[in-house]
Design a protein around this motif. Sequence first.
Motif, PDB file in Angstrom:
ATOM      1  N   LEU A   1       1.838   1.829  -3.459  1.00  0.00           N
ATOM      2  CA  LEU A   1       0.663   2.013  -4.459  1.00  0.00           C
ATOM      3  C   LEU A   1       0.587   3.757  -4.086  1.00  0.00           C
ATOM      4  O   LEU A   1       0.210   4.528  -5.092  1.00  0.00           O
ATOM      5  CB  LEU A   1      -0.461   1.304  -4.267  1.00  0.00           C
ATOM      6  N   THR A   2       0.483   4.165  -2.890  1.00  0.00           N
ATOM      7  CA  THR A   2       0.131   5.590  -2.581  1.00  0.00           C
ATOM      8  C   THR A   2       1.119   6.170  -2.961  1.00  0.00           C
ATOM      9  O   THR A   2       1.000   7.506  -3.238  1.00  0.00           O
ATOM     10  CB  THR A   2      -0.163   5.541  -1.127  1.00  0.00           C
ATOM     11  N   GLY A  12       0.746   6.847  -6.496  1.00  0.00           N
ATOM     12  CA  GLY A  12      -0.554   7.625  -6.676  1.00  0.00           C
ATOM     13  C   GLY A  12      -0.154   9.099  -6.421  1.00  0.00           C
ATOM     14  O   GLY A  12      -0.665   9.967  -7.399  1.00  0.00           O
ATOM     15  N   ASN A  19       0.803  -1.342  -0.052  1.00  0.00           N
ATOM     16  CA  ASN A  19       0.080   0.085  -0.201  1.00  0.00           C
ATOM     17  C   ASN A  19       0.790   1.375   0.052  1.00  0.00           C
ATOM     18  O   ASN A  19       0.380   2.282  -0.575  1.00  0.00           O
ATOM     19  CB  ASN A  19      -0.850   0.037   1.098  1.00  0.00           C
ATOM     20  N   ASP A  23      -9.069   7.679  -3.842  1.00  0.00           N
ATOM     21  CA  ASP A  23      -8.699   6.327  -4.154  1.00  0.00           C
ATOM     22  C   ASP A  23      -7.229   5.806  -3.844  1.00  0.00           C
ATOM     23  O   ASP A  23      -7.176   4.566  -3.276  1.00  0.00           O
ATOM     24  CB  ASP A  23      -8.826   6.329  -5.606  1.00  0.00           C
ATOM     25  N   LYS A  24      -6.119   6.605  -3.536  1.00  0.00           N
ATOM     26  CA  LYS A  24      -4.888   6.538  -3.554  1.00  0.00           C
ATOM     27  C   LYS A  24      -4.727   6.361  -1.725  1.00  0.00           C
ATOM     28  O   LYS A  24      -3.739   5.670  -1.427  1.00  0.00           O
ATOM     29  CB  LYS A  24      -3.968   7.193  -4.211  1.00  0.00           C
TER      30      LYS A  24
END
Length: 347
Positions: free
Chosen positions: A78-79, A82, A75, A103-104
């Motif tokens: 991904l963040t 993002g 995560n 979303d992120k």
Amino acid sequence: MKMHITDLKDGDRLQSDLFNRAGLHVLAKGTSVHKEEIALLYRQSIDYIDIEPRVDSTALFGLDRSGFSSRLQENFELTVKGYQSIFLEALTTGKFNQAMVDDKLQPMLEVIDEKKDVVSLLIYFGQDDVNIYNHSLQVGLLSYYIAYWLGYSQQECVDVSKAGYLHDIGKSRVPQEIRNQSHPLNDEEKVELRKHTRYGYEIIKDSMSDERIALAALQHHEREDGSGHPHGLYKDQIHPYAQIVAVANAYVDMTAPDENGNKLTLLTVLRKIYELGFGVLNERAVQVLTRNLMPNFIGKKVRLSNGETATIVWTNPSDIFRPLVQSEQNFYDLSTERNIEITDVFM
């Protein structure tokens, strides 16, 4: 089973009522032992206690440490990616898609909400190379915790986290050769870099309707004594979200390595932030940060200036930044052993 207090694990349970040497009741049978209880045992000079037989921690929590770390890493990456997308969109179009922020960021907030040991998270996040993307995420996550500790509602905590996540979005308008410089900036470059607060305000206002988040970008370098920028505001003129983000940003900034690659320890950074709470940064935000992080240092490994590796076993109320530590051979009360320093904190 009888256990020395230095060998206790988080979640051990007392097998019987516990009394101190004066016969006064200290803890009840069945009490779950955590950092606060261990600190109490040290204060009461209790060396051994009887605990119930231990059970497998994965059965208690349903997810082992490696499983949590894997989810956290996934995560986090991904963040950060993002934020990179949001940053590049702001760079090319002058605004960003508000839905992408939700979303992120939201999945990351859900993961860290399971982990109350914030110091472990800060150590973990600090292992990566620092850039504008992961810096912004760290500020967003720490802002979330500060807001939570201050008693903000869940939605407000999320909004404050967004403000921290987006506080540097204005740097997308700063020339790349300035924002990526590794050497000290000259006066002209400093003036240009400082414009990122105003740029951030404009970008956020053009992208979403929440004025509070835009003000956090504009004001996160303001200081309560009027010494900040861009407007030299004083305490009551700075928005509460900006006050929180300013504390988180200052903390994360101080944990980054300098131009020689040297880093301050988390305890040293926390002490410096604590000192800034007297008239420079918001006192309440600094106090809750200090009060909630300090117990999390108990049980962490440290490297000492004498070359030994030790474990923090108690935070000293008379000098909270110089705790009691235990090495393989010795206990050191750093509040009295002034010639020994903590040079690193790790898990």
